[in-house]
Design a protein around this motif. Sequence first.
Motif, mmCIF file in Angstrom:
data_model
loop_
_atom_site.group_PDB
_atom_site.id
_atom_site.type_symbol
_atom_site.label_atom_id
_atom_site.label_comp_id
_atom_site.label_asym_id
_atom_site.label_seq_id
_atom_site.Cartn_x
_atom_site.Cartn_y
_atom_site.Cartn_z
ATOM 1 N N GLY A 58 3.129 13.745 -6.673
ATOM 2 C CA GLY A 58 4.020 13.461 -5.555
ATOM 3 C C GLY A 58 3.820 12.045 -5.051
ATOM 4 N N PRO A 59 4.790 11.513 -4.335
ATOM 5 C CA PRO A 59 4.697 10.123 -3.872
ATOM 6 C C PRO A 59 3.496 9.864 -2.960
ATOM 7 C CG PRO A 59 6.612 11.225 -2.911
ATOM 8 C CD PRO A 59 6.045 12.145 -3.942
ATOM 9 N N GLU A 60 3.172 10.813 -2.083
ATOM 10 C CA GLU A 60 2.040 10.612 -1.182
ATOM 11 C C GLU A 60 0.729 10.530 -1.955
ATOM 12 O OE1 GLU A 60 4.204 13.174 -0.890
ATOM 13 O OE2 GLU A 60 5.303 12.773 0.975
ATOM 14 N N ASP A 61 0.536 11.442 -2.919
ATOM 15 C CA ASP A 61 -0.686 11.419 -3.729
ATOM 16 C C ASP A 61 -0.759 10.156 -4.579
ATOM 17 O OD1 ASP A 61 -1.633 13.806 -2.741
ATOM 18 O OD2 ASP A 61 -0.921 15.007 -4.427
ATOM 19 N N PHE A 62 0.382 9.740 -5.131
ATOM 20 C CA PHE A 62 0.404 8.526 -5.939
ATOM 21 C C PHE A 62 -0.003 7.316 -5.094
ATOM 22 C CE2 PHE A 62 2.650 4.726 -7.380
ATOM 23 C CZ PHE A 62 2.167 4.620 -8.674
ATOM 24 N N LYS A 63 0.588 7.182 -3.923
ATOM 25 C CA LYS A 63 0.280 6.048 -3.041
ATOM 26 C C LYS A 63 -1.196 6.055 -2.665
ATOM 27 C CE LYS A 63 1.678 4.021 1.414
ATOM 28 N NZ LYS A 63 0.527 4.232 2.280
ATOM 29 N N ARG A 64 -1.722 7.225 -2.326
ATOM 30 C CA ARG A 64 -3.131 7.330 -1.953
ATOM 31 C C ARG A 64 -4.038 6.925 -3.113
ATOM 32 N NH1 ARG A 64 -6.400 10.892 -3.383
ATOM 33 N NH2 ARG A 64 -4.850 12.461 -3.890
ATOM 34 N N LYS A 65 -3.741 7.445 -4.310
ATOM 35 C CA LYS A 65 -4.548 7.112 -5.481
ATOM 36 C C LYS A 65 -4.487 5.615 -5.785
ATOM 37 C CE LYS A 65 -4.232 11.572 -7.766
ATOM 38 N NZ LYS A 65 -4.333 12.214 -9.053
ATOM 39 N N LEU A 66 -3.299 5.037 -5.641
ATOM 40 C CA LEU A 66 -3.138 3.608 -5.896
ATOM 41 C C LEU A 66 -3.962 2.794 -4.900
ATOM 42 C CD1 LEU A 66 -1.568 1.649 -7.732
ATOM 43 C CD2 LEU A 66 0.226 1.622 -6.003
ATOM 44 N N GLU A 67 -3.864 3.145 -3.631
ATOM 45 C CA GLU A 67 -4.582 2.403 -2.581
ATOM 46 C C GLU A 67 -6.090 2.605 -2.654
ATOM 47 O OE1 GLU A 67 -2.572 3.795 0.926
ATOM 48 O OE2 GLU A 67 -0.931 2.339 0.669
ATOM 49 N N ASN A 68 -6.532 3.753 -3.164
ATOM 50 C CA ASN A 68 -7.972 4.036 -3.285
ATOM 51 C C ASN A 68 -8.573 3.471 -4.572
ATOM 52 O OD1 ASN A 68 -7.913 5.414 -0.883
ATOM 53 N ND2 ASN A 68 -7.842 7.434 -1.812
ATOM 54 N N GLY A 69 -7.755 2.852 -5.411
ATOM 55 C CA GLY A 69 -8.253 2.288 -6.654
ATOM 56 C C GLY A 69 -8.426 3.299 -7.770
ATOM 57 N N GLU A 70 -7.938 4.531 -7.554
ATOM 58 C CA GLU A 70 -8.100 5.571 -8.564
ATOM 59 C C GLU A 70 -7.231 5.339 -9.805
ATOM 60 O OE1 GLU A 70 -7.915 9.645 -6.968
ATOM 61 O OE2 GLU A 70 -8.189 8.750 -4.982
ATOM 62 N N LEU A 71 -6.251 4.447 -9.710
ATOM 63 C CA LEU A 71 -5.353 4.198 -10.836
ATOM 64 C C LEU A 71 -5.646 2.870 -11.530
ATOM 65 C CD1 LEU A 71 -1.999 5.419 -9.251
ATOM 66 C CD2 LEU A 71 -3.711 6.720 -10.507
ATOM 67 N N SER A 72 -6.798 2.278 -11.223
ATOM 68 C CA SER A 72 -7.115 0.957 -11.773
ATOM 69 C C SER A 72 -7.226 0.964 -13.294
ATOM 70 C CB SER A 72 -8.399 0.411 -11.155
ATOM 71 O OG SER A 72 -9.481 1.267 -11.445
ATOM 72 N N ASP A 76 7.105 11.893 -8.915
ATOM 73 C CA ASP A 76 8.238 12.587 -8.318
ATOM 74 C C ASP A 76 8.835 11.783 -7.165
ATOM 75 O OD1 ASP A 76 8.042 14.747 -10.037
ATOM 76 O OD2 ASP A 76 6.898 15.978 -8.635
ATOM 77 N N GLY A 77 10.162 11.787 -7.077
ATOM 78 C CA GLY A 77 10.841 11.102 -5.983
ATOM 79 C C GLY A 77 11.077 9.630 -6.227
ATOM 80 N N GLY A 78 10.366 9.066 -7.193
ATOM 81 C CA GLY A 78 10.571 7.679 -7.594
ATOM 82 C C GLY A 78 10.367 6.656 -6.494
ATOM 83 N N MET A 79 10.945 5.489 -6.743
ATOM 84 C CA MET A 79 10.767 4.367 -5.837
ATOM 85 C C MET A 79 11.381 4.633 -4.464
ATOM 86 S SD MET A 79 9.144 1.615 -5.625
ATOM 87 C CE MET A 79 8.695 1.217 -7.295
ATOM 88 N N ALA A 80 12.413 5.452 -4.393
ATOM 89 C CA ALA A 80 13.007 5.781 -3.092
ATOM 90 C C ALA A 80 11.977 6.474 -2.200
ATOM 91 C CB ALA A 80 14.245 6.646 -3.269
ATOM 92 N N ALA A 81 11.260 7.440 -2.755
ATOM 93 C CA ALA A 81 10.233 8.157 -1.993
ATOM 94 C C ALA A 81 9.048 7.253 -1.681
ATOM 95 C CB ALA A 81 9.775 9.392 -2.759
ATOM 96 N N LEU A 82 8.660 6.419 -2.645
ATOM 97 C CA LEU A 82 7.542 5.502 -2.416
ATOM 98 C C LEU A 82 7.891 4.468 -1.350
ATOM 99 C CD1 LEU A 82 6.382 4.920 -6.095
ATOM 100 C CD2 LEU A 82 5.267 6.333 -4.359
ATOM 101 N N ALA A 83 9.106 3.938 -1.408
ATOM 102 C CA ALA A 83 9.548 2.943 -0.424
ATOM 103 C C ALA A 83 9.523 3.528 0.979
ATOM 104 C CB ALA A 83 10.948 2.450 -0.781
ATOM 105 N N ALA A 84 9.956 4.770 1.103
ATOM 106 C CA ALA A 84 9.978 5.418 2.413
ATOM 107 C C ALA A 84 8.576 5.493 3.014
ATOM 108 C CB ALA A 84 10.590 6.811 2.296
ATOM 109 N N LEU A 85 7.570 5.668 2.159
ATOM 110 C CA LEU A 85 6.190 5.724 2.641
ATOM 111 C C LEU A 85 5.735 4.392 3.214
ATOM 112 C CD1 LEU A 85 4.525 7.830 -0.199
ATOM 113 C CD2 LEU A 85 5.174 8.590 2.096
ATOM 114 N N ARG A 86 6.393 3.317 2.799
ATOM 115 C CA ARG A 86 6.073 1.982 3.328
ATOM 116 C C ARG A 86 7.129 1.509 4.319
ATOM 117 N NH1 ARG A 86 3.500 -1.461 -1.768
ATOM 118 N NH2 ARG A 86 1.601 -0.208 -1.932
#
Length: 109
Positions: free
Chosen positions: A9-23, A94-104
Motif C-alpha cells: 500500500g502507499p502508506e507502507d511504501f512511503k514509510r519503507k522508503l523514508e526508513n531506508g528499507e528500500l535502499s 497499490d494506488g500509484g503516484m496519485a496515492a503517493l502524491a496525496a500522502l505528501r
Amino acid sequence: MEYPIDRVGPEDFKRKLENGELSDSLIIDVREPYEWEYYRWDELVLMPMNSIPERLGELPKDKPIYVVCAHGVRSANVSYYLKQQGFDQVVNVDGGMAALAALRGFQYD
C-alpha cells in the motif's frame, strides 16, 4: 501457470522508503515522460511501460523491484509481466503516484 504479484500500500511504501528499507531495491516508475515531468519522486527511475520488454537486461533478478504508475493499473500489468519473465521479487505499489502524491499533500488528479 499463475504468477501472483506482491503488493504494498502507499502508506507502507512511503514509510519503507523514508526508513531506508528500500535502499537495496530498484523502484521503477512505468508512467510516460510527460507524467514524470508533471510529478515525481526522486527515488524512482523512469522506465515507461512500453520500454520494459527491451530493457529487461537492465533489471536485477537478485533484488526487489517496486513498480509504480499513476494509479496502480499499469504497474500491476508490468509486475505480472516481470514475474512471467522470471523476476521473483516484484512488488506493485497499490494506488500509484496519485496515492503517493496525496500522502505528501499534492493533488495528482
